[in-house]
Motif scaffolding. Structure first.
Motif, mmCIF file in Angstrom:
data_model
loop_
_atom_site.group_PDB
_atom_site.id
_atom_site.type_symbol
_atom_site.label_atom_id
_atom_site.label_comp_id
_atom_site.label_asym_id
_atom_site.label_seq_id
_atom_site.Cartn_x
_atom_site.Cartn_y
_atom_site.Cartn_z
ATOM 1 N N LEU A 103 53.179 46.392 33.291
ATOM 2 C CA LEU A 103 52.911 47.305 33.873
ATOM 3 C C LEU A 103 52.613 47.332 35.242
ATOM 4 C CD1 LEU A 103 49.567 47.586 31.308
ATOM 5 C CD2 LEU A 103 51.947 48.737 31.040
ATOM 6 N N PHE A 104 52.999 48.713 35.784
ATOM 7 C CA PHE A 104 52.842 48.863 37.262
ATOM 8 C C PHE A 104 51.839 50.124 37.199
ATOM 9 C CE2 PHE A 104 56.476 46.442 38.845
ATOM 10 C CZ PHE A 104 57.184 46.419 37.564
ATOM 11 N N PHE A 105 50.710 50.068 37.862
ATOM 12 C CA PHE A 105 49.786 50.887 38.161
ATOM 13 C C PHE A 105 49.966 51.669 39.544
ATOM 14 C CE2 PHE A 105 45.372 52.787 39.008
ATOM 15 C CZ PHE A 105 45.241 53.460 37.945
ATOM 16 N N ILE A 106 50.381 52.843 39.484
ATOM 17 C CA ILE A 106 50.596 53.691 40.675
ATOM 18 C C ILE A 106 49.317 54.580 40.842
ATOM 19 C CG2 ILE A 106 51.918 55.561 41.265
ATOM 20 C CD1 ILE A 106 53.669 54.922 38.899
ATOM 21 N N THR A 107 48.847 54.420 42.267
ATOM 22 C CA THR A 107 47.711 55.224 42.735
ATOM 23 C C THR A 107 47.816 55.405 44.118
ATOM 24 O OG1 THR A 107 45.449 55.050 42.627
ATOM 25 C CG2 THR A 107 46.725 52.763 43.253
ATOM 26 N N GLY A 108 47.255 56.753 44.476
ATOM 27 C CA GLY A 108 47.086 56.917 46.086
ATOM 28 C C GLY A 108 46.544 55.780 46.855
ATOM 29 N N ALA A 109 46.955 55.618 47.824
ATOM 30 C CA ALA A 109 46.361 54.414 48.732
ATOM 31 C C ALA A 109 44.966 54.642 49.136
ATOM 32 C CB ALA A 109 47.360 54.421 50.039
ATOM 33 N N ASP A 110 44.637 55.760 48.971
ATOM 34 C CA ASP A 110 43.146 55.933 49.118
ATOM 35 C C ASP A 110 42.352 55.473 47.982
ATOM 36 O OD1 ASP A 110 44.246 57.969 47.618
ATOM 37 O OD2 ASP A 110 43.110 59.628 48.450
ATOM 38 N N ALA A 111 42.880 55.705 46.858
ATOM 39 C CA ALA A 111 42.127 55.359 45.682
ATOM 40 C C ALA A 111 42.404 53.916 45.512
ATOM 41 C CB ALA A 111 42.738 55.985 44.505
ATOM 42 N N LEU A 112 43.514 53.356 45.979
ATOM 43 C CA LEU A 112 43.712 51.858 45.783
ATOM 44 C C LEU A 112 42.715 51.086 46.329
ATOM 45 C CD1 LEU A 112 46.172 49.894 44.902
ATOM 46 C CD2 LEU A 112 46.852 49.909 46.943
ATOM 47 N N GLU A 113 42.203 51.229 47.588
ATOM 48 C CA GLU A 113 41.501 50.716 48.449
ATOM 49 C C GLU A 113 40.211 50.472 47.891
ATOM 50 O OE1 GLU A 113 41.129 52.282 52.509
ATOM 51 O OE2 GLU A 113 41.940 50.528 53.389
ATOM 52 N N GLN A 114 39.479 51.755 47.018
ATOM 53 C CA GLN A 114 38.461 51.482 46.439
ATOM 54 C C GLN A 114 38.389 50.824 45.215
ATOM 55 O OE1 GLN A 114 37.227 55.556 45.445
ATOM 56 N NE2 GLN A 114 37.464 56.307 47.586
ATOM 57 N N ILE A 115 39.624 50.892 44.611
ATOM 58 C CA ILE A 115 39.742 50.029 43.295
ATOM 59 C C ILE A 115 39.688 48.496 43.460
ATOM 60 C CG2 ILE A 115 41.406 49.461 41.330
ATOM 61 C CD1 ILE A 115 42.317 52.499 41.574
ATOM 62 N N LEU A 116 40.488 48.166 44.539
ATOM 63 C CA LEU A 116 40.538 46.847 44.976
ATOM 64 C C LEU A 116 39.158 46.192 45.278
ATOM 65 C CD1 LEU A 116 44.055 46.671 46.168
ATOM 66 C CD2 LEU A 116 43.214 46.306 43.979
ATOM 67 N N THR A 117 38.333 46.907 45.824
ATOM 68 C CA THR A 117 37.152 46.324 46.071
ATOM 69 C C THR A 117 36.143 46.416 44.916
ATOM 70 O OG1 THR A 117 36.267 48.505 46.779
ATOM 71 C CG2 THR A 117 37.400 47.282 48.630
ATOM 72 N N TRP A 118 36.375 47.037 43.665
ATOM 73 C CA TRP A 118 35.363 46.682 42.647
ATOM 74 C C TRP A 118 35.363 45.358 42.172
ATOM 75 C CZ3 TRP A 118 37.631 51.285 39.325
ATOM 76 C CH2 TRP A 118 37.379 52.388 40.141
ATOM 77 N N ARG A 119 34.392 44.832 41.415
ATOM 78 C CA ARG A 119 34.296 43.610 41.096
ATOM 79 C C ARG A 119 35.167 43.005 40.145
ATOM 80 N NH1 ARG A 119 30.536 44.072 36.402
ATOM 81 N NH2 ARG A 119 29.999 46.272 36.635
ATOM 82 N N ASP A 120 35.841 43.755 39.325
ATOM 83 C CA ASP A 120 37.023 43.625 38.476
ATOM 84 C C ASP A 120 38.234 43.452 38.970
ATOM 85 O OD1 ASP A 120 35.034 44.138 36.178
ATOM 86 O OD2 ASP A 120 35.563 46.463 36.508
ATOM 87 N N ALA A 121 38.418 43.360 40.195
ATOM 88 C CA ALA A 121 39.695 43.330 40.704
ATOM 89 C C ALA A 121 40.601 42.065 40.225
ATOM 90 C CB ALA A 121 39.635 43.415 42.400
ATOM 91 N N ASP A 122 40.000 41.094 40.013
ATOM 92 C CA ASP A 122 41.040 39.729 39.645
ATOM 93 C C ASP A 122 41.232 40.230 38.363
ATOM 94 O OD1 ASP A 122 40.244 38.412 41.728
ATOM 95 O OD2 ASP A 122 38.846 37.351 41.167
ATOM 96 N N GLU A 123 40.788 40.694 37.408
ATOM 97 C CA GLU A 123 41.030 40.902 35.963
ATOM 98 C C GLU A 123 41.805 42.139 36.203
ATOM 99 O OE1 GLU A 123 37.886 42.570 33.338
ATOM 100 O OE2 GLU A 123 39.364 41.993 31.436
ATOM 101 N N LEU A 124 42.002 43.209 37.001
ATOM 102 C CA LEU A 124 42.950 44.284 37.036
ATOM 103 C C LEU A 124 44.652 43.447 37.371
ATOM 104 C CD1 LEU A 124 41.379 46.642 39.639
ATOM 105 C CD2 LEU A 124 41.778 46.931 37.059
ATOM 106 N N PHE A 125 44.495 42.325 38.263
ATOM 107 C CA PHE A 125 45.829 41.858 38.692
ATOM 108 C C PHE A 125 46.608 41.124 37.375
ATOM 109 C CE2 PHE A 125 43.758 42.165 43.058
ATOM 110 C CZ PHE A 125 45.012 43.394 43.255
ATOM 111 N N LYS A 126 45.726 40.715 36.509
ATOM 112 C CA LYS A 126 46.023 39.827 35.232
ATOM 113 C C LYS A 126 46.996 41.331 34.396
ATOM 114 C CE LYS A 126 42.738 38.809 33.001
ATOM 115 N NZ LYS A 126 41.702 38.101 32.161
ATOM 116 N N TYR A 127 46.710 42.386 34.553
ATOM 117 C CA TYR A 127 47.216 43.095 33.713
ATOM 118 C C TYR A 127 48.340 43.999 34.262
ATOM 119 C CZ TYR A 127 43.340 42.830 30.748
ATOM 120 O OH TYR A 127 42.236 42.375 29.757
ATOM 121 N N ALA A 128 48.366 44.217 35.542
ATOM 122 C CA ALA A 128 49.523 45.146 36.216
ATOM 123 C C ALA A 128 49.646 44.991 37.573
ATOM 124 C CB ALA A 128 48.987 46.543 36.189
ATOM 125 N N HIS A 129 50.674 45.081 38.102
ATOM 126 C CA HIS A 129 51.195 45.088 39.407
ATOM 127 C C HIS A 129 50.885 46.435 39.990
ATOM 128 C CE1 HIS A 129 53.994 43.855 42.839
ATOM 129 N NE2 HIS A 129 54.006 45.201 43.013
#
Ligand code: ATP
Ligand code: MG
Length: 197
Positions: A103-129
């Motif tokens: 899986l490749f999660f596509i998102t605007g760079a603005d939204a990306l910054e917010q997503i990656l500061t969430w506490r689930d960030a590590d889990e996100l990377f298990k599922y997708a690039h």
């Protein structure tokens, strides 16, 4: 079955516009993706300061906009899940549905910054690039992003936003060519984004 490369494009899509479509198409080509799945969010009670259109309307507009592209599809995972949409739930559900695919999660760079500061960030990377597409006028500060897990792609500058489309409809200006023709018709048919509603 051999592993497929699947792009996941999450968004409110209120409404979907040509900026979203160009970004998805560009990333699909650049990363050799077999499919890009658009995933409209579930119904938040509010997005900052406004009422978001019904999930079913946003879902249908996304279907209309993507129908002609054989490698685009739309998923109902977020629309059908109760409560607010969190990216980690989207990716977990899609991983369950496509366990052998990448899986490749596509998102605007603005939204990306917010997503990656969430506490689930590590889990996100298990599922997708993660692929951050830069929007016009946006400069991403990428030095704190995890290496090898996030790619940044510059997409043809398209200064289209859903906010801009809603404002134009609200003040009676045309939105032809900012959104697909079928979406113009659907907005009109359902009288979306009118001031009186
Ligand atoms: P709004 O103005 O309501 O915030 P939006 O135009 O940002 O809407 P969203 O549904 O929030 O649309 O966006 C879904 C995804 O598409 C987000 O990751 C967003 O960053 C990205 N995106 C939105 N517009 C563009 C564009 N013109 N070019 C590239 N990516 C975009
Ligand atoms: Mg947005």
């Amino acid at each position: 079955m051999s592993s497929r490369r699947i792009g996941v494009m999450g968004g409110t899509f209120d409404p979907v516009h040509h900026g979203h479509l160009v970004a998805a198409s560009e990333v699909q080509n650049r990363f050799g993706l077999d499919e890009v799945i658009f995933v409209p969010t579930g119904q938040p009670w509010q997005k900052v300061d406004r009422v978001v259109s019904k999930a079913e309307d946003r879902y249908l507009m996304t279907v209309i906009a993507t129908a002609s592209n054989p490698v685009f599809s739309v998923s109902r995972v977020d629309v059908d899940r109760e409560g607010q949409t969190f990216t980690v739930d989207t990716l977990r559900d899609l991983h369950t549905e496509y366990p052998d695919d990448e899986l490749f999660f596509i998102t605007g760079a603005d939204a990306l910054e917010q997503i990656l500061t969430w506490r689930d960030a590590d889990e996100l990377f298990k599922y997708a690039h993660f692929i951050g597409v830069t929007r016009p006028g946006y400069q991403l500060d990428d030095h704190h992003l995890p290496k090898g897990k996030v790619s940044l792609v510059e997409v043809t500058a398209m200064a289209i936003s859903s906010t801009g489309v809603r404002e134009r409809v609200g003040s009676g200006e045309p939105v032809w060519y900012l959104v697909p023709d079928g979406v113009v018709r659907y907005i009109d048919k359902r009288r979306l984004y009118r001031q009186e509603t």
